[in-house]
Structure formats: structure tokens, C-alpha cells
Scaffold this motif. Structure first.
Motif, PDB file in Angstrom:
ATOM      1  N   ALA A   1      -6.948  12.214  -9.644  1.00 43.56           N
ATOM      2  CA  ALA A   1      -7.057  13.407 -10.124  1.00 43.56           C
ATOM      3  C   ALA A   1      -8.478  14.092 -10.418  1.00 43.56           C
ATOM      4  N   LYS A   2      -9.066  13.007 -10.644  1.00 45.03           N
ATOM      5  CA  LYS A   2     -10.491  13.434 -11.049  1.00 45.03           C
ATOM      6  C   LYS A   2     -11.471  13.608  -9.579  1.00 45.03           C
ATOM      7  N   THR A   3     -11.047  13.260  -8.516  1.00 39.80           N
ATOM      8  CA  THR A   3     -11.508  13.277  -7.542  1.00 39.80           C
ATOM      9  C   THR A   3     -11.222  14.737  -6.734  1.00 39.80           C
ATOM     10  N   TYR A   4      -9.787  15.076  -7.076  1.00 38.20           N
ATOM     11  CA  TYR A   4      -9.534  16.420  -6.694  1.00 38.20           C
ATOM     12  C   TYR A   4     -10.085  17.601  -7.587  1.00 38.20           C
ATOM     13  N   ASP A   5     -10.524  17.385  -8.666  1.00 43.13           N
ATOM     14  CA  ASP A   5     -11.355  18.039  -9.655  1.00 43.13           C
ATOM     15  C   ASP A   5     -12.531  18.250  -9.088  1.00 43.13           C
ATOM     16  N   ILE A   6     -13.114  17.399  -8.643  1.00 43.04           N
ATOM     17  CA  ILE A   6     -14.688  17.171  -8.102  1.00 43.04           C
ATOM     18  C   ILE A   6     -14.700  18.152  -6.678  1.00 43.04           C
TER      19      ILE A   6
ATOM     20  N   GLN B   1       0.940  -1.266  -0.145  1.00 38.91           N
ATOM     21  CA  GLN B   1      -0.121   0.042   0.187  1.00 38.91           C
ATOM     22  C   GLN B   1       0.911   1.279   0.024  1.00 38.91           C
ATOM     23  N   SER B   2       1.957   1.449   0.686  1.00 34.65           N
ATOM     24  CA  SER B   2       2.485   2.654   1.021  1.00 34.65           C
ATOM     25  C   SER B   2       3.319   3.216  -0.296  1.00 34.65           C
ATOM     26  N   GLN B   3       3.466   1.920  -1.256  1.00 39.42           N
ATOM     27  CA  GLN B   3       4.153   2.400  -2.469  1.00 39.42           C
ATOM     28  C   GLN B   3       2.959   3.114  -3.475  1.00 39.42           C
ATOM     29  N   VAL B   4       1.889   3.163  -3.129  1.00 37.53           N
ATOM     30  CA  VAL B   4       0.965   3.868  -3.941  1.00 37.53           C
ATOM     31  C   VAL B   4       0.290   5.020  -3.158  1.00 37.53           C
ATOM     32  N   PRO B   5       0.858   6.363  -3.472  1.00 36.51           N
ATOM     33  CA  PRO B   5       0.566   7.220  -2.237  1.00 36.51           C
ATOM     34  C   PRO B   5      -0.935   7.679  -2.540  1.00 36.51           C
ATOM     35  N   GLU B   6      -1.491   7.406  -3.757  1.00 40.55           N
ATOM     36  CA  GLU B   6      -2.982   7.671  -3.796  1.00 40.55           C
ATOM     37  C   GLU B   6      -3.941   7.266  -3.056  1.00 40.55           C
TER      38      GLU B   6
ATOM     39  N   ILE C   1      -3.716   2.956 -12.452  1.00 40.59           N
ATOM     40  CA  ILE C   1      -5.436   3.105 -12.159  1.00 40.59           C
ATOM     41  C   ILE C   1      -5.751   4.229 -11.188  1.00 40.59           C
ATOM     42  N   ALA C   2      -4.795   4.167 -10.322  1.00 36.87           N
ATOM     43  CA  ALA C   2      -5.215   5.087  -9.163  1.00 36.87           C
ATOM     44  C   ALA C   2      -4.969   6.500  -9.257  1.00 36.87           C
TER      45      ALA C   2
ATOM     46  N   ILE D   1      10.898 -10.447  -4.749  1.00 36.68           N
ATOM     47  CA  ILE D   1       9.747  -9.952  -3.899  1.00 36.68           C
ATOM     48  C   ILE D   1       9.801  -8.551  -4.261  1.00 36.68           C
ATOM     49  N   ASP D   2      10.525  -7.774  -3.918  1.00 37.63           N
ATOM     50  CA  ASP D   2      10.860  -6.317  -4.037  1.00 37.63           C
ATOM     51  C   ASP D   2      10.544  -5.792  -5.348  1.00 37.63           C
ATOM     52  N   LYS D   3      11.086  -6.554  -6.298  1.00 34.17           N
ATOM     53  CA  LYS D   3      10.803  -6.273  -7.922  1.00 34.17           C
ATOM     54  C   LYS D   3       9.194  -6.517  -8.153  1.00 34.17           C
ATOM     55  N   ILE D   4       8.843  -7.486  -7.536  1.00 34.75           N
ATOM     56  CA  ILE D   4       7.277  -7.759  -8.075  1.00 34.75           C
ATOM     57  C   ILE D   4       6.517  -6.703  -7.304  1.00 34.75           C
ATOM     58  N   LEU D   5       6.840  -6.110  -6.191  1.00 31.51           N
ATOM     59  CA  LEU D   5       6.135  -5.397  -5.613  1.00 31.51           C
ATOM     60  C   LEU D   5       6.158  -3.909  -6.188  1.00 31.51           C
ATOM     61  N   ALA D   6       7.487  -3.531  -6.534  1.00 33.80           N
ATOM     62  CA  ALA D   6       7.515  -2.495  -7.097  1.00 33.80           C
ATOM     63  C   ALA D   6       6.909  -2.326  -8.357  1.00 33.80           C
ATOM     64  N   ARG D   7       6.773  -3.341  -9.292  1.00 36.20           N
ATOM     65  CA  ARG D   7       6.065  -3.468 -10.318  1.00 36.20           C
ATOM     66  C   ARG D   7       4.553  -3.425 -10.214  1.00 36.20           C
ATOM     67  N   GLY D   8       4.028  -3.983  -9.327  1.00 31.17           N
ATOM     68  CA  GLY D   8       2.696  -3.999  -8.895  1.00 31.17           C
ATOM     69  C   GLY D   8       2.378  -2.477  -8.687  1.00 31.17           C
ATOM     70  N   ALA D   9       3.016  -1.970  -7.824  1.00 34.34           N
ATOM     71  CA  ALA D   9       2.661  -0.460  -7.494  1.00 34.34           C
ATOM     72  C   ALA D   9       2.598   0.493  -8.792  1.00 34.34           C
ATOM     73  N   GLU D  10       3.716   0.185  -9.521  1.00 31.42           N
ATOM     74  CA  GLU D  10       3.512   0.960 -10.872  1.00 31.42           C
ATOM     75  C   GLU D  10       2.237   0.581 -11.563  1.00 31.42           C
ATOM     76  N   ARG D  11       1.905  -0.629 -11.714  1.00 30.47           N
ATOM     77  CA  ARG D  11       0.755  -0.775 -12.356  1.00 30.47           C
ATOM     78  C   ARG D  11      -0.689  -0.300 -11.375  1.00 30.47           C
ATOM     79  N   GLY D  12      -0.454  -0.307 -10.317  1.00 24.76           N
ATOM     80  CA  GLY D  12      -1.690   0.170  -9.316  1.00 24.76           C
ATOM     81  C   GLY D  12      -1.784   1.724  -9.644  1.00 24.76           C
TER      82      GLY D  12
END
Ligand code: TYM
Length: 338
Positions: free
Chosen positions: A328-333, A87-92, A322-323, A308-319
Motif C-alpha cells: 500500500a505504501k509503495t503504491y502511494d509512493i 508464494q502464489s497465496q500472497v498476491p502482493e 506484513i506484505a 500441510i495445506d493448513k500450515i501454508l494457508a496460515r503462513g500466507a495469512e501471516r505473510g
């Protein structure tokens, strides 16, 4: 116009200790099913920011996060098919949680039974994070516009709150932006109970290790704990109703059913009239057959933590792909200048 949402699953597990059979049957095993069968995009997360709402030793937290990731993969989560990250790798997540802190009401939070249980009598001394925990959980889910959330029964109230937060946000800003998420609480083991006390949930925080099966237990430990599991002196009944008032018996039947991808009725039909002296060895065999390979694979994966760390970093990038637009849209709203 009503927005349509991509069928998307989100769920998370705290890296606050080892994985238990409750986490596996109530959550991870079902995450794998949804990855394979549901026609969903699947997003799974180690919620390290939730874990620190109570004190975590930093070294243990790092280890537990990696071990949990190994547990997900060893159980069948494929980091290519699912998005898998901490979770902490996706600051959104945290950025949306702040907005939700401003949407959720104190009264809603105070009613959360997990807050009451975890804070205990000394609420003045609990962290503010523990109190706000469900708003971060709502953000975890809604930052992906997730439509379905598989969890064990103990998370039901938090998911109702997530729906309330989404509805209030949509209503306050007169938008149809966040989905009203469906909880998915299904199967024979939505509430796996302690092996020592059928009235208590199986939990990583129970002081007695005999109360739970850990996903890292070896065959001997699994066998010993099942042999020692509390039961009663009656044989297994011939119908589900016969388990009424027999929480320990019911629990072992449910565990057997979930491990064998069956249901409690079928297990009762198979073992009706048998004593636990017959049933328990069968459960031991089944548990070893299903769980020992996972535990072995976890230890193998833990030998290369950089992978494992590589998998998590890649997952965060993909996350984040989407996030970030949803934030950004939430901030606009909400009216934030960017
Ligand atoms: P956590 O880490 O306590 O548990 C992870 C998952 O395991 C399930 N579970 C059980 N299921 C059946 N029987 C049991 N004895 C048992 N013990 C645990 C839990 O129901 C859960 O599905 N707040 C969540 C983590 C979270 C989350 C989220 C979940 C954070 N953000 C967003 C879903 C969506 C928690 O503390 O789970």
C-alpha cells in the motif's frame, strides 16, 4: 531521516523437483540456524510462481510444493516461529514485481548468468517470466522489507540485482523506503557440487540421479551414491591448500564439514593422510545419521497433506499482514490512487 528496518530474513526455494543436499546445506539448514539464533523474524517461501517460468506439470507442482513444505518442517523450520507459505497465496509479491518490472532495466536482466544458462541459445523461445524472474525475486524479498537473505552462492547475482532495484526505486522516488538487503552466503557448503563431476553444481535438474543426494533418498541410496561418488587416487591432504585442483575431494570434505557443523580445516585435520576408502564410509554414516531422519519425517508429513495445506494457508495469512501495508505504501509512493 534514515529508516530503520526490523531484522528480518526472507528466502525461497522453487518447488520444481525434489530437494537436494545442495538445497539443504546451502539453504534450509541455514534457514533453521537463522530461525533459532539470529534474533531475526524469519519468512520462508515455496516460490511456485518462479517454478512456472519453465513448464511444470500441474499435478507435480502441487505435489512438489507440499513435499517442499514437508522438507522445510522436517529439517527444523517451525511454522509457529517462522512464516512458511507458498508464494502464489500472497498476491502482493506479484503486485510489487510489476512495479519492479518498471524499475529494473532490460540491460540488467540480460546480464543475469542464470537467465543466460536457463534460456540457452534459444532466448526467443524462453518465457517472458524467465527473463523477468529476478524482478519477482526482488519483490519476494522487499515486500517484507527483509534485511538478510540466506542463499547458496548461485543466487549472489540475483541479490545484487535486488539491491540495485531497491536503490533505484529509492532514488527515483526520492525516498528511503526499501532496505538494501544483505546476502548471507556463509558456511562450508554454499556451493555443493555434483557427486559425478566436481566442476558442476549439484542440481535437481541433472539427468543423472547419481550426481546428487536427494532429501527423500533412503539409507541404501545415500550409501550407494556416496560410495560411487567420483574421487581421485590421492589420500586426503594435510591442509586446505592441498585440495587445490581436486574439486571432487574438496566437495566431499565440504559436505562432511557442513553435515557435521564443522569446517573444512577441521575435517582435513581429522582425515589427513587417509584414503577415500576410509573417508567415504565415515561420510556415509554421517549422511545417514543426519539425513535419514529428515527423509522419514518428510514421508510421515506427506501422509496428511491437508495439515500441510493448513500450515501454508496460515503462513500466507501471516505473510500478508506484513506484505499488504508495504505494498500500500509503495503504491502511494508511486502515485497510484486507491
Ligand atoms: P533454487 O530453488 O534453485 O534453490 C534454493 C536454494 O538452494 C540453494 N542451492 C544450493 N546451495 C548450495 N549448493 C547447491 N548445489 C545448491 N543448489 C541450490 C540456492 O542457492 C537457493 O538458496 N531464485 C531462487 C529462489 C528464490 C529466492 C527468492 C531466494 C526466489 N525468490 C528470494 C531468495 C530470496 C532459486 O531458484 O533457488
Amino acid at each position: 531521516m534514515t529508516q530503520t528496518f526490523i531484522p528480518r530474513v526472507f528466502s525461497g526455494i522453487q518447488p520444481s523437483g525434489g530437494l537436494t543436499l545442495g538445497n539443504y546445506l546451502g539453504a534450509i539448514k541455514r534457514f533453521v540456524d537463522m530461525q533459532e539464533n539470529g534474533g531475526f523474524e524469519t519468512v520462508y517461501c515455496m516460490v511456485d510462481l518462479h517454478a512456472i517460468t519453465v513448464w511444470q506439470n500441474p499435478e507435480d507442482l502441487r505435489r512438489n510444493t507440499r513435499e517442499l513444505c514437508a522438507g522445510f518442517i522436517a529439517s527444523g523450520i517451525d511454522p509457529e516461529k517462522s512464516i512458511l507459505f507458498n508464494q502464489s497465496q500472497v498476491p502482493e509479491h506479484v503486485q510489487l514485481a510489476w512495479i519492479f518490472n518498471c524499475v529494473a532495466r532490460m540491460g540488467w536482466m540480460k546480464r543475469m548468468t542464470q537467465w543466460k544458462d536457463k534460456a540457452g541459445k534459444n532466448t526467443e523461445n524462453a518465457s517472458l517470466g524467465l527473463f523477468g524472474y529476478p524482478a519477482l525475486m526482488a519483490a519476494d524479498i522487499l515486500i517484507y522489507h527483509a534485511t538478510h537473505v540466506p542463499v547458496g552462492d548461485d543466487q549472489k547475482q540475483h541479490l545484487e540485482l535486488t539491491r540495485d532495484i531497491a536503490a533505484k526505486f529509492n532514488n527515483d522516488f526520492d525516498v528511503d523506503f526499501f532496505p538494501i538487503t544483505e546476502p548471507v552466503i556463509e558456511g562450508a557448503a554454499t556451493r555443493v557440487m555434483s557427486l559425478r563431476d566436481g566442476s558442476k553444481k549439484m542440481s535437481k535438474s541433472d539427468p543423472s540421479d547419481l550426481s546428487r543426494l536427494n532429501m527423500t533418498d533412503d539409507a541404501d541410496a545415500l550409501a550407494k551414491k556416496i560410495r560411487k561418488a567420483k574421487t581421485d587416487a590421492e589420500p586426503l591432504p594435510d591442509s586446505i591448500e592441498g585440495l587445490e585442483g581436486r574439486p571432487e575431494a574438496r566437495n566431499l570434505v565440504n559436505i562432511y564439514a557442513a553435515l557435521s557443523d564443522s569446517n573444512a580445516e577441521a575435517v582435513i585435520t581429522e582425515f589427513s593422510g587417509h584414503q577415500f576408502g576410509t573417508f567415504k564410509p565415515r561420510l556415509v554414516d554421517l549422511a545417514i545419521e543426519k539425513l535419514a531422519p529428515i527423509s522419514n519425517e518428510m514421508s510421515r508429513l506427506m501422509q496428511d497433506t491437508s495439515e500441510i495445506d493448513k500450515i501454508l494457508a496460515r503462513g500466507a495469512e501471516r505473510g500478508r499482514t506484513i506484505a499488504a501495508p508495504i505494498l500500500a505504501k509503495t503504491y502511494d509512493i508511486v502515485g497510484m490512487l486507491r
